[in-house]
Enzyme design. Structure first.
Site, mmCIF file in Angstrom:
data_model
loop_
_atom_site.group_PDB
_atom_site.id
_atom_site.type_symbol
_atom_site.label_atom_id
_atom_site.label_comp_id
_atom_site.label_asym_id
_atom_site.label_seq_id
_atom_site.Cartn_x
_atom_site.Cartn_y
_atom_site.Cartn_z
ATOM 1 N N ASP A 148 22.324 62.767 -9.741
ATOM 2 C CA ASP A 148 21.664 61.461 -10.283
ATOM 3 C C ASP A 148 22.575 60.790 -11.122
ATOM 4 O O ASP A 148 23.154 61.051 -12.224
ATOM 5 C CB ASP A 148 20.413 61.902 -11.181
ATOM 6 C CG ASP A 148 19.713 60.708 -11.600
ATOM 7 O OD1 ASP A 148 20.333 59.607 -11.980
ATOM 8 O OD2 ASP A 148 18.821 60.685 -11.204
ATOM 9 N N ASP B 157 21.730 59.790 -14.659
ATOM 10 C CA ASP B 157 21.797 60.654 -15.749
ATOM 11 C C ASP B 157 23.111 61.272 -16.099
ATOM 12 O O ASP B 157 23.591 61.536 -16.958
ATOM 13 C CB ASP B 157 20.698 61.940 -14.955
ATOM 14 C CG ASP B 157 19.252 61.678 -15.016
ATOM 15 O OD1 ASP B 157 18.926 60.540 -15.440
ATOM 16 O OD2 ASP B 157 18.496 62.536 -14.400
ATOM 17 N N THR C 273 7.514 58.526 -3.919
ATOM 18 C CA THR C 273 7.420 57.679 -2.604
ATOM 19 C C THR C 273 8.794 57.332 -2.310
ATOM 20 O O THR C 273 9.169 56.827 -1.128
ATOM 21 C CB THR C 273 6.646 56.295 -2.784
ATOM 22 O OG1 THR C 273 7.030 55.555 -3.662
ATOM 23 C CG2 THR C 273 5.079 56.517 -2.933
ATOM 24 N N ARG D 205 13.204 53.775 -8.558
ATOM 25 C CA ARG D 205 12.781 54.629 -7.413
ATOM 26 C C ARG D 205 11.647 55.509 -7.855
ATOM 27 O O ARG D 205 11.776 56.247 -9.038
ATOM 28 C CB ARG D 205 13.970 55.597 -6.974
ATOM 29 C CG ARG D 205 14.801 54.939 -6.040
ATOM 30 C CD ARG D 205 15.523 55.933 -4.904
ATOM 31 N NE ARG D 205 15.710 57.270 -5.408
ATOM 32 C CZ ARG D 205 16.197 58.140 -4.771
ATOM 33 N NH1 ARG D 205 16.718 57.788 -3.500
ATOM 34 N NH2 ARG D 205 16.443 59.451 -5.102
HETATM 35 C C1 PRP Z 1 19.474 55.533 -8.257
HETATM 36 C C2 PRP Z 1 20.661 54.771 -8.085
HETATM 37 C C3 PRP Z 1 20.166 53.557 -7.183
HETATM 38 C C4 PRP Z 1 19.131 54.263 -6.382
HETATM 39 C C5 PRP Z 1 19.778 54.669 -4.874
HETATM 40 O O1 PRP Z 1 18.605 54.742 -9.380
HETATM 41 O O2 PRP Z 1 21.358 54.377 -9.142
HETATM 42 O O3 PRP Z 1 19.943 52.559 -7.703
HETATM 43 O O4 PRP Z 1 18.831 55.344 -7.104
HETATM 44 O O5 PRP Z 1 18.647 55.125 -4.274
HETATM 45 P P1 PRP Z 1 17.839 54.427 -2.960
HETATM 46 O O6 PRP Z 1 19.159 53.973 -2.165
HETATM 47 O O7 PRP Z 1 17.014 55.570 -2.364
HETATM 48 O O8 PRP Z 1 17.011 53.482 -3.544
HETATM 49 P P2 PRP Z 1 17.473 55.220 -9.889
HETATM 50 O O9 PRP Z 1 16.089 54.558 -9.178
HETATM 51 O O10 PRP Z 1 17.339 56.662 -9.945
HETATM 52 O O11 PRP Z 1 17.416 54.489 -11.376
HETATM 53 P P3 PRP Z 1 18.470 54.767 -12.892
HETATM 54 O O12 PRP Z 1 19.674 54.136 -12.040
HETATM 55 O O13 PRP Z 1 17.891 54.039 -13.582
HETATM 56 O O14 PRP Z 1 18.519 56.093 -12.853
HETATM 57 N N1 URA Z 2 20.273 58.137 -6.798
HETATM 58 C C1 URA Z 2 21.164 59.142 -7.230
HETATM 59 O O1 URA Z 2 21.434 58.511 -8.533
HETATM 60 N N2 URA Z 2 21.680 59.932 -6.718
HETATM 61 C C2 URA Z 2 21.233 60.249 -5.339
HETATM 62 O O2 URA Z 2 21.772 60.990 -4.768
HETATM 63 C C3 URA Z 2 20.214 59.280 -4.914
HETATM 64 C C4 URA Z 2 19.898 58.426 -5.500
#
Ligand code: PRP
Ligand code: URA
Length: 207
Positions: A199, A202, A107, A103
């Site tokens: 997150d 994380d 944006t 993400r």
């Molecule tokens: C997080 C989570 C989802 C996404 C959800 O991933 O694991 O994939 O956000 O958010 P959305 O519904 O608004 O798209 P992130 O993009 O932070 O990547 P990561 O898993 O590598 O931390």
């Molecule tokens: N991605 C995450 O990991 N946590 C949230 O709350 C939203 C998006």
């Protein structure tokens, strides 16, 4: 709501509460997520198509049941990886594909940076696995990509879902079933789920 199941199993809910707890360290977070994922897969596959097959026991010939289609688990990277261990323990024969999405922090749009899928994906029962359904951008992007490559039998497993994300998936893919353990209150201004668990990537990987 049509095509939406909230998994209320007490063990899933118990684990979810510990996952929400900010004091839960990554090592416990990984185990709790993995255990919850196995139970969620169990619930989300209750109505998988099965076929009748012959089987010979040490005593006699009879008939049993086999899952009709091969199953593909598609974790959305990174956080979806945290649900794979538990799911593969339950369904070791599953094939695993990957969709890498990130993400944009401003944006909130999800951008694909990698994918690899079992082939031909049209023959598989496909489960998209991501702990978080926030704005819905990531799940919609993953579903679009899978449909573009010919997937026909799709369902989604998200540990936590925000109403905004559910609405977005409903708008783009009304016939795809979502399984979640909770529908939370809303998103904050940065697109994080409230109360959520923070997150997920994380917390899993200690970044
Ligand atoms: C997080 C989570 C989802 C996404 C959800 O991933 O694991 O994939 O956000 O958010 P959305 O519904 O608004 O798209 P992130 O993009 O932070 O990547 P990561 O898993 O590598 O931390
Ligand atoms: N991605 C995450 O990991 N946590 C949230 O709350 C939203 C998006």
């Amino acid at each position: 709501m049509k095509n939406l199941t909230v998994i209320t199993h007490p063990i899933v809910q118990h684990n979810l509460t510990r996952l929400r707890d900010a004091r839960t360290a990554p090592e416990d977070f990984r185990r709790l997520l993995s255990e919850a994922a196995a139970l969620m897969l169990y619930e989300a596959t209750r109505d998988l198509k099965v076929k009748r097959i012959p089987v010979t026991t040490p005593m006699a010939r009879t008939h049993g049941t086999a899952i009709a289609r091969k199953v593909a688990l598609i974790p959305v990277l990174r956080a979806g990886l945290g649900m794979m261990d538990g799911m593969l323990r339950l369904l070791p024969a599953a094939h695993v594909g990957f969709i890498g999405l990130k993400r944009d922090e401003v944006t909130l749009e999800a951008k694909a940076y990698h994918y690899s899928l079992p082939s031909p994906i049209k023959d598989f029962e496909v489960l998209v696995v991501d702990p978080m359904l926030a704005t819905g951008g990531s799940t919609v992007t993953a579903l679009d990509l899978l449909l573009h490559h010919g997937a026909r039998h799709l369902r989604v497993i998200n540990l936590l879902a925000a109403p905004e994300g559910i609405a977005k998936v409903r708008e783009h893919h009304p016939n795809i079933h979502i399984y979640t353990a909770a529908i939370d209150r809303r998103l904050n201004a940065k697109g994080y789920i409230l109360p959520g668990l923070g997150d997920a990537g994380d917390r899993l990987f200690g970044t």
